[in-house]
Design an enzyme around this catalytic site. Structure first.
Site, PDB file in Angstrom:
ATOM      1  N   CYS A 130      24.347 -41.507   1.329  1.00 14.48           N
ATOM      2  CA  CYS A 130      23.376 -41.302   3.105  1.00 14.48           C
ATOM      3  C   CYS A 130      22.230 -42.091   3.540  1.00 14.48           C
ATOM      4  O   CYS A 130      21.528 -42.770   2.450  1.00 14.48           O
ATOM      5  CB  CYS A 130      22.894 -40.108   2.346  1.00 14.48           C
ATOM      6  SG  CYS A 130      21.395 -39.689   3.540  1.00 14.48           S
ATOM      7  N   CYS A 135      10.447 -41.839  11.456  1.00 17.73           N
ATOM      8  CA  CYS A 135      11.467 -41.605  12.467  1.00 17.73           C
ATOM      9  C   CYS A 135      10.967 -41.555  13.685  1.00 17.73           C
ATOM     10  O   CYS A 135       9.620 -40.696  13.649  1.00 17.73           O
ATOM     11  CB  CYS A 135      11.833 -40.297  12.031  1.00 17.73           C
ATOM     12  SG  CYS A 135      13.617 -39.939  13.385  1.00 17.73           S
ATOM     13  N   GLU A 149      14.959 -44.709   2.086  1.00 21.36           N
ATOM     14  CA  GLU A 149      15.037 -43.706   1.418  1.00 21.36           C
ATOM     15  C   GLU A 149      16.689 -44.107   1.427  1.00 21.36           C
ATOM     16  O   GLU A 149      17.239 -44.469   2.717  1.00 21.36           O
ATOM     17  CB  GLU A 149      14.852 -42.771   1.317  1.00 21.36           C
ATOM     18  CG  GLU A 149      13.089 -42.568   0.395  1.00 21.36           C
ATOM     19  CD  GLU A 149      12.500 -41.131  -0.008  1.00 21.36           C
ATOM     20  OE1 GLU A 149      11.149 -41.598  -0.568  1.00 21.36           O
ATOM     21  OE2 GLU A 149      13.009 -40.089   0.276  1.00 21.36           O
ATOM     22  N   CYS A 184      10.963 -33.866  14.768  1.00 19.48           N
ATOM     23  CA  CYS A 184      11.478 -32.498  13.918  1.00 19.48           C
ATOM     24  C   CYS A 184      10.632 -31.652  13.366  1.00 19.48           C
ATOM     25  O   CYS A 184      10.418 -32.732  12.097  1.00 19.48           O
ATOM     26  CB  CYS A 184      13.131 -32.557  13.312  1.00 19.48           C
ATOM     27  SG  CYS A 184      14.605 -33.270  14.588  1.00 19.48           S
ATOM     28  N   LEU A 221      22.634 -29.562  15.205  1.00 18.66           N
ATOM     29  CA  LEU A 221      21.664 -28.343  16.244  1.00 18.66           C
ATOM     30  C   LEU A 221      21.663 -27.782  16.270  1.00 18.66           C
ATOM     31  O   LEU A 221      20.181 -27.715  16.892  1.00 18.66           O
ATOM     32  CB  LEU A 221      23.672 -28.077  17.090  1.00 18.66           C
ATOM     33  CG  LEU A 221      23.149 -27.417  18.381  1.00 18.66           C
ATOM     34  CD1 LEU A 221      23.385 -28.711  19.674  1.00 18.66           C
ATOM     35  CD2 LEU A 221      24.737 -26.510  18.666  1.00 18.66           C
TER      36      LEU A 221
END
Ligand code: SF4
Length: 346
Positions: free
Chosen positions: A107, A114, A94, A118, A221
């Site tokens: 973007c 991935c 996407e 996360c 972060l």
């Protein structure tokens, strides 16, 4: 359908020039074809109208042009556009067009799924299937630029590598794509308008500094306390904050360029004064600016946007410490196009 023919866009301009010389043709024919493939984004050899019919047929017999297709396109009430794009092997990634009053930003994705995990991110659930090739990254930008012109009457102004995937885990291809995007023989965009956003891979941040890249660096972060960061971004155990700090200092020493920190504040996770103080301390290591990003829940409810009081607390403390802070409202929430929501649901 797999044909066994080579993707012509894997060839450099010199490769193409050499190919034509070997065919008994002129080297400049390679330049012409290269221009069609990149600057003009030709998807078929038939498009190459200043190349003879025989040459086009010869190219057809030897090569394919792998390219992406926009499979589905969704438009949000706020003007955001999300593309689910089909790659030549059928996989889907996407990419998103985000318009604001002053800019239109693409973007883009760098991997299918991935390699990292996360906990707050929908893409992490897909696992990494493969890296995107440079042309697949480039094509996402071309598609979004067309949509920007069509729906917002202006060309694309900025690119962020914040879609699916960790760009520094596909470093070589991301760099090749950016070279094409910034080259006058590609899209001719300024590298200053491109930001690569990483979850923080210290070795690769140092490599980028050594490679003297000209684009901007952003780091997701989300916490400056190791235990907290590891609980939401488990790879922090392998790449702890002390290594990240050292890599960022290295980056700044070499490039003299400010770093952006992307930061989401979640209820009960990183919303205490201790979290804020640790973040402020981290921000003082190298010149930086902070983007506080509004969170878009993915469906398990573990992560929720912090209260306005907690957000204000962050913003006030950062500002008191003379750290530039922007609050980024999420865009395209109604089409699952907002940060952390890309998961091939469309
Ligand atoms: S936030 Fe980025 S690095 Fe982390 S899992 Fe999602 S896509 Fe990967």
């Amino acid at each position: 359908m797999a044909t066994g023919k080579k993707d012509i866009r894997a060839l450099t301009k010199d490769d193409l020039r050499e190919f034509f010389v070997k065919q008994g043709d002129k080297a400049f024919r390679g330049n012409q074809v290269y221009e069609w493939l990149w600057q003009k984004s030709a998807h078929t050899f038939k498009d190459m109208t200043n190349v003879s019919k025989e040459t086009r047929q010869m190219l057809e017999d030897n090569f394919v042009i792998n390219h992406i297709e926009v499979d589905t396109m969704q438009r949000s009430k706020d003007g955001t556009v999300k593309n689910a794009v089909r790659l030549h092997d059928g996989l889907i990634v996407e990419s998103v067009l985000i318009p604001t009053a002053t800019r239109t930003t693409a973007c883009v994705s760098s991997q299918v799924g991935c390699s990292l995990d996360c906990k707050f991110c929908a893409t992490a659930r897909l696992k990494r299937m493969r890296n995107l090739n440079p042309d697949e990254i480039y094509d996402q930008v071309v598609s979004i630029d067309k949509e920007s012109r069509l729906y917002h009457n202006r060309p694309l102004s900025n690119i962020v590598f914040m879609g699916m995937g960790e760009p520094l885990m596909n470093y070589n291809n991301v760099i090749k794509a950016i070279d094409k995007i910034t080259s006058p023989e590609g899209l001719g965009m300024s590298a200053k308008r491109i930001t690569v956003s990483t979850s923080g891979v210290p070795k690769m941040i140092k490599k980028m500094a050594d490679d003297e890249v000209k684009f901007n660096l952003a780091v997701s972060l989300h916490s400056a306390i190791d235990d907290v960061r590891t609980s939401i971004m488990p790879f922090n155990e392998t790449f702890p904050l002390v290594d990240l700090k050292e890599a960022l200092e290295y980056w700044y020493d070499k490039t003299q360029r400010t770093i952006s920190y992307e930061y989401v504040v979640w209820k009960g996770i990183n919303d205490t004064q201790k979290d804020i103080d640790a973040f402020v301390k981290f921000c003082k290591y190298v010149p930086c600016k902070v983007n506080i990003i509004e969170y878009n829940p993915i469906d398990d409810g573990q992560f929720q946007q912090a209260t306005n009081v907690a957000l204000e607390n962050y913003i006030n403390t950062l500002e008191k410490n003379r750290i530039v802070v922007n609050v980024r409202r999420s865009r395209g929430k109604d089409i699952d196009a907002a940060c952390g929501q890309l998961a091939n649901k469309s």
